[in-house]
Design a protein around this motif. Structure first.
Motif, PDB file in Angstrom:
ATOM      1  N   LYS A  51       0.643  -1.532  -0.078  1.00  0.00           N
ATOM      2  CA  LYS A  51       0.101   0.027   0.068  1.00  0.00           C
ATOM      3  C   LYS A  51       0.799   0.893   0.154  1.00  0.00           C
ATOM      4  CE  LYS A  51      -3.982  -2.129   2.693  1.00  0.00           C
ATOM      5  NZ  LYS A  51      -4.547  -2.596   3.359  1.00  0.00           N
ATOM      6  N   PHE A  52       1.808   1.247   1.045  1.00  0.00           N
ATOM      7  CA  PHE A  52       3.091   2.272   0.749  1.00  0.00           C
ATOM      8  C   PHE A  52       3.387   2.270  -0.632  1.00  0.00           C
ATOM      9  CE2 PHE A  52       7.358   4.065   1.457  1.00  0.00           C
ATOM     10  CZ  PHE A  52       6.728   5.225   2.138  1.00  0.00           C
ATOM     11  N   VAL A  53       3.798   1.455  -0.999  1.00  0.00           N
ATOM     12  CA  VAL A  53       4.575   1.884  -2.680  1.00  0.00           C
ATOM     13  C   VAL A  53       3.337   2.452  -3.483  1.00  0.00           C
ATOM     14  CG1 VAL A  53       5.774   0.385  -4.777  1.00  0.00           C
ATOM     15  CG2 VAL A  53       6.320   0.000  -2.421  1.00  0.00           C
ATOM     16  N   ARG A  54       2.218   1.944  -3.841  1.00  0.00           N
ATOM     17  CA  ARG A  54       1.746   2.102  -4.876  1.00  0.00           C
ATOM     18  C   ARG A  54       0.829   3.235  -4.187  1.00  0.00           C
ATOM     19  NH1 ARG A  54      -2.732  -1.524  -2.622  1.00  0.00           N
ATOM     20  NH2 ARG A  54      -0.961  -2.856  -3.910  1.00  0.00           N
ATOM     21  N   ARG A  55       0.496   4.056  -3.229  1.00  0.00           N
ATOM     22  CA  ARG A  55       0.429   6.111  -2.487  1.00  0.00           C
ATOM     23  C   ARG A  55       1.445   6.520  -3.336  1.00  0.00           C
ATOM     24  NH1 ARG A  55       0.846   6.717   3.368  1.00  0.00           N
ATOM     25  NH2 ARG A  55       3.076   7.341   2.896  1.00  0.00           N
ATOM     26  N   VAL A  56       3.136   5.801  -2.836  1.00  0.00           N
ATOM     27  CA  VAL A  56       3.498   6.715  -3.229  1.00  0.00           C
ATOM     28  C   VAL A  56       3.820   7.152  -4.730  1.00  0.00           C
ATOM     29  CG1 VAL A  56       6.085   7.352  -3.471  1.00  0.00           C
ATOM     30  CG2 VAL A  56       5.310   6.166  -1.071  1.00  0.00           C
ATOM     31  N   ASP A 100       8.523  10.068  -0.436  1.00  0.00           N
ATOM     32  CA  ASP A 100       7.204   9.946  -0.206  1.00  0.00           C
ATOM     33  C   ASP A 100       6.486  11.671   0.808  1.00  0.00           C
ATOM     34  OD1 ASP A 100       4.690   9.516   1.287  1.00  0.00           O
ATOM     35  OD2 ASP A 100       5.419   9.351   2.935  1.00  0.00           O
ATOM     36  N   LYS A 101       7.790  11.854   1.184  1.00  0.00           N
ATOM     37  CA  LYS A 101       8.172  12.788   2.223  1.00  0.00           C
ATOM     38  C   LYS A 101       8.436  14.559   1.115  1.00  0.00           C
ATOM     39  CE  LYS A 101       7.843  11.285   6.281  1.00  0.00           C
ATOM     40  NZ  LYS A 101       6.535  11.261   6.713  1.00  0.00           N
ATOM     41  N   ALA A 102       9.816  13.852   0.266  1.00  0.00           N
ATOM     42  CA  ALA A 102      10.175  15.313  -0.331  1.00  0.00           C
ATOM     43  C   ALA A 102      10.127  14.421  -1.647  1.00  0.00           C
ATOM     44  CB  ALA A 102      12.110  15.585   0.415  1.00  0.00           C
ATOM     45  N   PRO A 103       8.870  15.185  -2.322  1.00  0.00           N
ATOM     46  CA  PRO A 103       9.194  13.716  -3.853  1.00  0.00           C
ATOM     47  C   PRO A 103      10.161  14.947  -4.791  1.00  0.00           C
ATOM     48  CG  PRO A 103       7.071  15.037  -2.756  1.00  0.00           C
ATOM     49  CD  PRO A 103       7.886  14.750  -2.290  1.00  0.00           C
ATOM     50  N   GLU A 104       9.693  15.970  -4.928  1.00  0.00           N
ATOM     51  CA  GLU A 104      10.119  17.503  -5.681  1.00  0.00           C
ATOM     52  C   GLU A 104      11.596  16.953  -5.567  1.00  0.00           C
ATOM     53  OE1 GLU A 104       8.248  18.439  -3.737  1.00  0.00           O
ATOM     54  OE2 GLU A 104       6.185  18.732  -5.107  1.00  0.00           O
TER      55      GLU A 104
END
Length: 111
Positions: A51-56, A100-104
């Motif tokens: 779920k975490f991977v999919r959400r990211v 997850d925390k800082a995607p850019e």
């Protein structure tokens, strides 16, 4: 809130409270029961990772193929992670946390 202090003396069985466990049930637990529960816990952890991977990936708005190219991980690995067949470890797990925390910033650093 009121604080209550209780003295417990192992030498005096009456001072030992029964607690929140069912001692009869614990005593009746077999090694097979423990192994079955450990397997169930492992399966639940794998689903949480999936779920975490999919959400990211979805937060980044990428398909599995695009995500795999962006983070330079084989597409099959992404699929296995999202289906709960495998769990990301090591550097991949750290990269997912950063995404997850800082995607850019993470995506900018990757390219």
């Amino acid at each position: 809130m009121k604080t209550v202090r209780v003295r417990i003396d192992p030498a005096v069985p009456e001072s030992l409270t029964s607690g929140r466990i069912d001692t009869a049930r614990v005593d009746a637990t077999t090694e097979a029961d423990i192994a079955r529960q450990a397997a169930a816990d492992e399966a639940a952890a794998m689903q949480d990772a999936a779920k975490f991977v999919r959400r990211v990936r979805k937060r980044l708005g990428l398909s599995q193929a695009e995500f795999s190219k962006k983070i330079d991980v084989p597409l099959e690995s992404i699929r296995n992670w999202e289906q709960g067949k495998r769990c990301p470890t090591g550097a991949a797990k750290s990269l997912l946390k950063v995404l997850d925390k800082a995607p850019e910033a993470a995506l900018a650093a990757l390219h």
